[in-house]
Design an enzyme around this catalytic site. Structure first.
Site, short mmCIF file in Angstrom:
data_model
loop_
_atom_site.label_atom_id
_atom_site.label_comp_id
_atom_site.label_asym_id
_atom_site.label_seq_id
_atom_site.Cartn_x
_atom_site.Cartn_y
_atom_site.Cartn_z
N CYS A 116 40.84 -3.17 -97.48
CA CYS A 116 39.81 -2.78 -98.46
C CYS A 116 39.51 -3.94 -99.40
O CYS A 116 38.36 -4.16 -99.80
CB CYS A 116 40.27 -1.56 -99.26
SG CYS A 116 40.44 -0.07 -98.28
N ASP A 130 56.25 -34.37 -124.82
CA ASP A 130 55.79 -35.05 -126.02
C ASP A 130 56.94 -34.98 -127.03
O ASP A 130 57.84 -34.14 -126.90
CB ASP A 130 54.54 -34.34 -126.55
CG ASP A 130 54.15 -34.80 -127.94
OD1 ASP A 130 53.97 -36.02 -128.12
OD2 ASP A 130 54.06 -33.95 -128.84
N ASP A 139 47.68 -34.19 -126.84
CA ASP A 139 48.40 -33.87 -125.61
C ASP A 139 47.52 -33.17 -124.58
O ASP A 139 47.91 -33.04 -123.42
CB ASP A 139 49.61 -32.95 -125.91
CG ASP A 139 50.62 -33.62 -126.82
OD1 ASP A 139 50.87 -34.82 -126.63
OD2 ASP A 139 51.16 -32.94 -127.70
N ASP A 187 52.06 -30.11 -127.69
CA ASP A 187 51.55 -29.14 -128.65
C ASP A 187 50.30 -29.61 -129.39
O ASP A 187 49.63 -28.82 -130.05
CB ASP A 187 52.63 -28.78 -129.68
CG ASP A 187 52.84 -29.91 -130.68
OD1 ASP A 187 52.83 -31.09 -130.27
OD2 ASP A 187 53.00 -29.60 -131.87
N CYS A 191 44.16 -0.39 -99.28
CA CYS A 191 45.02 -1.36 -98.62
C CYS A 191 44.41 -2.74 -98.69
O CYS A 191 43.33 -2.93 -99.25
CB CYS A 191 45.26 -0.95 -97.17
SG CYS A 191 43.77 -0.99 -96.18
#
Length: 713
Positions: A16, A408, A600, A596, A13
């Site tokens: 724990c 971009d 960037d 990409d 649980c």
């Protein structure tokens, strides 16, 4: 700092989870520790030189045996593993005890027979609850095991007392046995459901073939993947999975990458194209030169990213952890008050014990511990299957509340493959300057004038252009702003203005030295991606502002923005200034940045959520919290959609987990629940939380639009 993943057993649980994290953080060299109950893993940050052996020893001493976590393997568990047989045994032993509830009082067994049936359930099948509860109690804490052990022991002990007094009508053996059986059944169903949430990782693991056909010494040999070396030539026949990442050297085919990128259509591949291990070759024979192996392969990195993200904790889980830390002691206190209240008020201590047992049994913190990780596993797994790699739990939580998306331009909204459409500058001279650059514009120039010898003393200035010596004279090729900053005056060229008005990018060529002179211009065109306009429209329909941040000149950037419906444009932005623009936009709300390229990466890192196209550079993907596994900008809206759905599931799960306890504990304390019903409700709470999370596995890209289209106006 290094990171290690441990596989931890014995957790039941949320309490724990807190104990395991506390144990790990006390060890020397441990800088951080995050435990995931659904995955049963612990991710530990270690100082350089720290050993894992003390960690494993400390966890074993605390009652949570652990091992170093291994890469995901195909699921081999059967419906009737050890836990399944234990549940079946519990059901068979408990059924005769509950027969009077089903068939009437005449079906009640003698008290001694009830004891003989209940004892194996209590002390053999239920031994795990005693062991787990004792370990928690020894450490001065509490957990689900302690609640179950206390509750069922009280019912069992009361039944023994009543049996010795000869009052067989007041036995509660069925309560103890059925509660243990129901809890075991709930944990078994929960484990099976949790295995389903990890299906995405196991699917990735199964994609990697175990052998490859390698060309060595002029012959084809079938070797294990572990025996391959970088640079090996691998032969892939039609219909086979590619065993390695690499570059095609011979042949052409169409490759199905759907399980990696989510792209439904096969992708054409020919000599010079990159391919990914795990993809399915179509109808052509390919020869591939190996460029990545083992843990560095793209497939292995994807699996690692998904596993790490599923194991991380979003901020909302930290609040749950604080609640769980005081949950069990509070429940034990409520059970004690219930016992004393009923006993002192009514004088019926037997009924008082049963009501206190019901309180202990229904108050399980297991559902609280599973609410967040189960949803994360299901949501991130569904996203990964469809080409959205969420690498950061914080990014997942923030993505749902973005107010603005900054794009971009080149390679993100456009194809990223510009071509030379017109020029007035000497082309061979421009090609000589571009020989040392991998910029898309440089490749376009080299394609138009192949075979030109490179200039001398080449120097690349990111965001500005190239400098080099040709025929002993220094020359530059780059942006208008850069040439102006060098003291050059650009001529008024009507043809250049026409190109600029059409949205084409312009680069200018000039000779420096004693007699500086602008030699002409080159115009580049880059097609807008077919899905870009739809991507922008979908984001705007979600209520997000869209912004274009580009290093291109203003006319080209604004031309693209007009075609896509973007009204806010920041043009002629140098790479090092992109992050500054993102930071200024963050003053207006949470910002997501989509890019990409290498340039960037700072902006992706500066944004609240960075979204990188995997068609770009590794640096951009490393800086982003979310990677889009194919160059489709529509995935941006899909990423926001799955993040919103996943966080919504987390909130739903936490609501139901808390609702069970908020309603159930007072009801049990007031005598409205028997221990059997309380056990059933507690088991149901965990199963319902995981099952609700599993609904995310049905998610598909574009569901946002389909749900809107079916909503009545």
């Amino acid at each position: 700092m290094s990171s290690v993943s441990l596989k931890v057993s014995g957790m039941s649980c949320a309490s724990c989870v807190g104990r395991v994290e506390k144990t790990l953080r006390k060890q020397p060299g441990v800088l951080s520790a995050e435990v995931n109950l659904a995955l049963e893993t612990a991710r530990v940050g270690l100082a350089d030189g720290a050993d894992t052996a003390p960690l494993l020893a400390a966890l074993a001493k605390a009652g949570y045996p652990a091992t170093l976590d291994r890469p995901a393997a195909p699921e081999t568990a059967t419906p009737w593993d050890h836990s399944g047989w234990a549940v079946l045994a519990g059901v068979l032993l408990s059924l005769p005890l509950v027969a009077p509830m089903l068939l009437g009082h005449g079906a009640m067994l003698p008290g001694l027979w009830q004891l003989m049936l209940a004892a194996p359930v209590q002390f053999v099948l239920g031994a795990r609850f005693y062991a787990g509860g004792w370990r928690a109690l020894r450490d001065g804490a509490g957990n689900m095991d302690l609640l179950v052990a206390l509750g069922t022991s009280a019912a069992f002990g009361l039944s023994i007392f009543e049996l010795l007094q000869g009052r067989e009508h007041a036995l509660y053996f069925e309560s103890a046995a059925v509660v243990i059986t129901l809890v075991m059944l709930g944990k078994w169903l929960e484990a099976r459901a949790k295995r389903a949430t990890g299906a995405a990782i196991r699917a990735l693991a199964r994609l990697q073939p175990e052998t490859a056909r390698v060309l060595r010494d002029g012959a084809e040999q079938e070797l294990p993947i572990s025996a391959l070396r970088m640079g090996d030539l691998v032969r892939v026949r039609p219909g086979e999975r590619l065993p390695v990442d690499g570059v095609v050297t011979e042949g052409h085919s169409a490759v199905d990458e759907s399980l990696i990128t989510g792209e439904s259509l096969p992708v054409p591949k020919a000599a010079g194209d990159a391919v990914t291990g795990g993809a399915v070759n179509g109808d052509g024979l390919l020869t591939v030169r190996c460029t990545a192996l083992g843990a560095e392969s793209r497939l292995a990195r994807i699996a690692r990213f998904v596993e790490e993200a599923q194991g991380a904790k979003p901020p909302i889980q930290r609040l749950v952890d604080r609640v769980s830390a005081v949950f069990v002691p509070a429940v034990v206190g409520i059970a004690a008050v219930t016992l004393l209240g009923w006993g002192l008020a009514r004088g019926d201590w037997g009924a008082a014990v049963i009501h206190a047992v019901a309180v202990l049994v229904i108050a399980c913190p297991c559902a609280l511990g599973l609410a967040t990780p189960a949803a994360l596993m299901a949501g991130m797994g569904a996203a990964a299957r469809h080409g959205i790699l969420i690498k950061d739990a914080l990014a997942l939580e923030l993505a749902r509340s973005l107010a603005l998306i900054a794009f971009d331009k080149t390679g993100t909204l456009t194809e990223g493959r510009p071509r030379l459409v017109a020029y007035s500058a000497p082309l061979n001279l421009a090609a000589a300057l571009q020989a040392g650059s991998e910029h898309p514009l440089a490749r376009a120039v080299r394609d138009a004038a192949p075979g030109v010898a490179p200039a001398l003393a080449l120097q690349s200035l990111p965001g500005r252009g190239m400098r080099g010596d040709v025929d002993g004279q220094p020359h530059v090729l780059g942006s208008a702003a850069w040439l102006v900053s060098l003291g050059l005056t650009l001529p008024d060229d009507p043809a250049a203005e026409v190109q600029r008005g059409q949205g084409h990018s312009l680069s200018w060529l000039a000779r420096l030295g004693e007699r500086p002179e602008v030699l002409g211009w080159l115009a580049f065109g880059d097609e807008i991606k077919p899905a870009a306009a739809e991507a922008v429209s979908r984001l705007q329909a979600l209520g997000l502002r869209t912004v274009l941040i580009s290093g291109d000149h203003r006319a080209a950037a604004e031309a693209v923005a007009r075609r896509l419906g973007i009204t806010e444009v920041h043009a002629e932005v140098l790479p090092e200034d992109k992050a500054g623009h993102v930071m200024r936009l963050k003053a207006e709300g949470r910002v997501g940045m989509v890019g990409d390229g290498l340039n960037d990466a700072p902006a992706l890192a500066a944004a609240d959520v960075g979204l990188a196209m995997s068609t770009g550079t590794e640096v951009a993907m490393a800086a982003a919290g979310i990677t889009l596994m194919r160059g489709d900008p529509r995935l941006v809206a899909d990423a926001l959609d799955i993040s919103r759905r996943t966080v919504a599931k987390i909130h739903q799960n936490l609501f139901w987990a808390l609702a069970y306890n908020v309603v159930g504990i007072p009801l049990a304390a007031l005598g409205g629940l028997t221990p059997v019903l309380a056990g059933a409700a507690m088991a149901l709470s965990s199963v319902s939380v995981v099952s609700n999370a599993l609904l995310l596995s049905r998610w598909r890209p574009g569901m946002m639009e389909s749900s809107r289209s079916t909503t009545p106006s």
